[in-house]
Design an enzyme around this catalytic site. Structure first.
Site, PDB file in Angstrom:
ATOM      1  N   ALA A 129      -1.083   0.017  -6.101  1.00  0.00           N
ATOM      2  CA  ALA A 129      -2.120   0.971  -6.489  1.00  0.00           C
ATOM      3  C   ALA A 129      -2.792   0.637  -7.810  1.00  0.00           C
ATOM      4  O   ALA A 129      -3.887   1.110  -8.082  1.00  0.00           O
ATOM      5  CB  ALA A 129      -1.521   2.379  -6.561  1.00  0.00           C
ATOM      6  N   ASP A 137      -6.388  -4.884  -8.632  1.00  0.00           N
ATOM      7  CA  ASP A 137      -7.838  -4.974  -8.519  1.00  0.00           C
ATOM      8  C   ASP A 137      -8.342  -4.492  -7.165  1.00  0.00           C
ATOM      9  O   ASP A 137      -9.348  -3.777  -7.087  1.00  0.00           O
ATOM     10  CB  ASP A 137      -8.297  -6.413  -8.747  1.00  0.00           C
ATOM     11  CG  ASP A 137      -8.368  -6.772 -10.222  1.00  0.00           C
ATOM     12  OD1 ASP A 137      -8.181  -5.852 -11.048  1.00  0.00           O
ATOM     13  OD2 ASP A 137      -8.600  -7.946 -10.541  1.00  0.00           O
ATOM     14  N   HIS A 162     -12.707  -7.625   5.943  1.00  0.00           N
ATOM     15  CA  HIS A 162     -13.757  -6.658   5.628  1.00  0.00           C
ATOM     16  C   HIS A 162     -15.118  -7.036   6.199  1.00  0.00           C
ATOM     17  O   HIS A 162     -15.993  -6.186   6.352  1.00  0.00           O
ATOM     18  CB  HIS A 162     -13.844  -6.437   4.109  1.00  0.00           C
ATOM     19  CG  HIS A 162     -14.528  -7.531   3.358  1.00  0.00           C
ATOM     20  ND1 HIS A 162     -13.873  -8.620   2.863  1.00  0.00           N
ATOM     21  CD2 HIS A 162     -15.831  -7.681   3.006  1.00  0.00           C
ATOM     22  CE1 HIS A 162     -14.731  -9.412   2.248  1.00  0.00           C
ATOM     23  NE2 HIS A 162     -15.921  -8.875   2.314  1.00  0.00           N
ATOM     24  N   HIS A 199     -13.838 -14.920   7.517  1.00  0.00           N
ATOM     25  CA  HIS A 199     -15.088 -14.171   7.566  1.00  0.00           C
ATOM     26  C   HIS A 199     -16.102 -14.796   8.532  1.00  0.00           C
ATOM     27  O   HIS A 199     -16.611 -14.134   9.443  1.00  0.00           O
ATOM     28  CB  HIS A 199     -15.725 -14.093   6.180  1.00  0.00           C
ATOM     29  CG  HIS A 199     -14.874 -13.396   5.168  1.00  0.00           C
ATOM     30  ND1 HIS A 199     -13.958 -12.422   5.499  1.00  0.00           N
ATOM     31  CD2 HIS A 199     -14.814 -13.508   3.813  1.00  0.00           C
ATOM     32  CE1 HIS A 199     -13.375 -11.975   4.403  1.00  0.00           C
ATOM     33  NE2 HIS A 199     -13.865 -12.627   3.374  1.00  0.00           N
TER      34      HIS A 199
END
Length: 537
Positions: free
Chosen positions: A37, A40, A234, A296
């Site tokens: 937590a 970065d 992501h 990606h």
């Protein structure tokens, strides 16, 4: 297996195989545990995504608790200051941010217990008991204390044992995944299966080559079933990436064009105009191929090249992605260019003899009926002359060119992933005026112009919500991960062994000249006199 003998492959039972109408948010107590937590990733991505989901009403205060777990010894105010700059800065959000930050507390091991409540634009703070526990990522005592804190919150909501939902987000280095997963499995699982669940989210990199990825998958797979594991990339949460399936399979226009008969080549490009900027030591362990291309860009490649799935069920989509990866033939050395920008090794954290590429262009070729002979050019680099990520589909020349306009450039369909999200079709049109002359122009859908006032959600925001829903469509399955590493591992080993040397290039350039030469040999025709300019509002 004997000739002619039937073989039935047992496939895992997956939560993703469900009716489309079932993919909705469940109700009941939800505990979101952010491991790491104080790091970065948590402050820049995870907490802002949770804040946005809360602000939009997807996380209800009477159902959701957010716990943080970390080792770093920092004060409450220090953690708040770390997070503050990454939360919304507008005046209308100021009160929400202030209330949110009041809930963030940390000690030697951090437990952020946040009860969020949303009423219109106001946040009512419901003070929760803060637990402080000393421990580490391999500490049984620490995870037992974490489980106790979670259980106490579940009991306070009168949740029947087994109905609670526990989501563990591992914002941690992959090296500690096995021990953390073991601790979660031993001490923090939902106690029974009465409709509740336990899920884990793990971040890339998933290994450094095929062997290490398989070892990591085996270690996690021994503890959790595949439907419980969410390998997050992501890029799969980006707006334009999520639009790819809709564009391809919901528009009749593209169906007859999307093949080797009409498309000459496809480029998938990632460019950054800055170098490693203090991350040289970390980056040098992986390089541009592992950091960007193998995950990606390869995910985008799958969505561009895959066949139409049977349905939108996550497993049907992921099945087609695996088929594409398994159809990729081995990469040829002559169809690869790697580079390293001048000054990269000036970083004191980078070895003087580093062979790590900061730039790579390579051609993937698919051996199937749709794409035979079409080069897919994957290109990524740091310290280049521009910053962008895009897909560029270049069509073949028009046969019988009566307007003599081929030199002006080919038709291209471009999907700009970032920045300035857009998609445009580059066409040849008549130049306005009395003469019959042609020019390159475009049909343009720029999101900032077309969708004014619409806030495009952040990728992590979407993917965390998908995890809560149990939708694994935008996450990487184990066999997909294996197929991806099988493509790149031979090349990566040759680079690691020094057999493949990066070509130096200047910062702020297009990269090595050899990369442009490779594109030309692959058949890409660059348009020199046309520049797409995002329309202004």
């Amino acid at each position: 297996m004997a000739s002619g003998e039937w073989h039935c492959e047992k496939r895992f039972k997956n939560e993703s195989f469900k009716n489309e109408d079932e993919n909705v948010l469940e109700t009941g107590c939800l505990s979101i545990i952010v491991l790491g937590a104080s790091g970065d990733l948590a402050k820049k991505k995870t907490f802002p995504a949770l804040f946005n989901l809360y602000g939009k009403g997807f996380l209800q205060s009477d159902e959701v608790h957010i716990f943080g777990y970390a080792r770093t010894k920092i004060s409450d105010d220090e953690l708040r200051d770390r997070i503050r700059g990454y939360l919304p800065q507008s005046k209308e959000d100021a009160e929400d941010v202030s209330k949110f930050l009041q809930l963030v507390t940390t000690l030697l091991v951090i437990f952020l217990i946040i009860n969020l409540r949303r009423m219109m634009r106001l946040i009512l703070l419901l003070l929760m008991q803060i637990k402080y526990v000393t421990g580490s990522y391999d500490s049984a005592e620490g995870f037992q204390a974490l489980d106790k804190a979670i259980t106490e919150q579940e009991i306070s909501k009168n949740i029947r044992e087994g109905l609670s939902r526990r989501l563990f987000y591992l914002a941690l280095p992959p090296s500690v995944y096995p021990q953390v997963c073991k601790m979660i499995k031993s001490y923090c699982m939902n106690k029974s299966d009465l409709g509740g669940w336990t899920r884990i989210v793990v971040e890339k990199p998933f290994g450094k080559d095929l062997a290490s990825a398989e070892e990591l998958s085996s270690q996690i797979g021994e503890l959790f079933d595949e439907p419980q594991i969410y390998r997050i990339d992501h890029y799969l949460g980006k707006e334009l990436v999520q639009n790819l399936l809709v564009l391809r399979f919901a528009n009749r226009l593209f169906l007859p064009l999307w093949n080797r008969d009409n498309i000459d080549n496809v480029q998938i490009v990632f460019r950054e105009d800055f170098g490693t900027e203090g991350r040289g030591g970390y980056f040098d362990q992986y390089g541009i191929i592992r950091d960007i291309i193998q995950n990606h860009l390869l995910q985008v490649f799958c969505l561009v090249a895959m066949e139409k799935p049977v349905s939108l069920k996550p497993e049907h989509i992921r099945d087609e992605k695996v088929k594409v990866l398994q159809s990729v033939i081995p990469i040829k050395d002559e169809e690869v260019v790697i580079g390293q920008y001048e000054g990269y090794k000036d970083d004191p954290t980078v070895p003087d003899n580093s062979n790590t590429p900061t730039f790579a262009t390579m051609i993937l070729r698919i051996h199937n009926e749709r794409w035979e002979g079409v080069p897919f050019i994957l290109k990524a680099g740091k310290a280049l002359n521009s910053r962008k990520a895009e897909i560029r589909v270049q069509f073949k020349d028009v046969p019988g060119d009566i307007f003599k306009c081929q030199k002006q450039g080919r038709n291209e369909f471009v999907i700009r992933l970032q920045p300035s999200e857009a998609m445009y079709m580059k066409l040849t049109v008549k130049q306005p005026g009395l003469e019959m002359s042609t020019a390159q122009s475009e049909l343009d859908l720029s999101y900032t112009q077309r969708y004014q006032g619409v806030v495009i959600p952040e990728a992590y925001e979407r993917l965390i919500l998908d995890t809560i829903k149990g939708d694994q469509q935008h996450f990487v399955r184990r066999d997909e991960l294996k197929a991806a590493w099988e493509i790149f591992t031979p090349l990566l080993h040759r680079i690691d062994d020094g057999e493949f040397k990066p070509i130096p290039y200047k910062m702020g350039s297009r990269g090595p000249v050899e990369a442009d030469e490779l594109l030309e040999r692959a058949g890409y025709v660059q348009t020199h006199d046309y520049i797409w300019i995002p329309p202004s509002l």
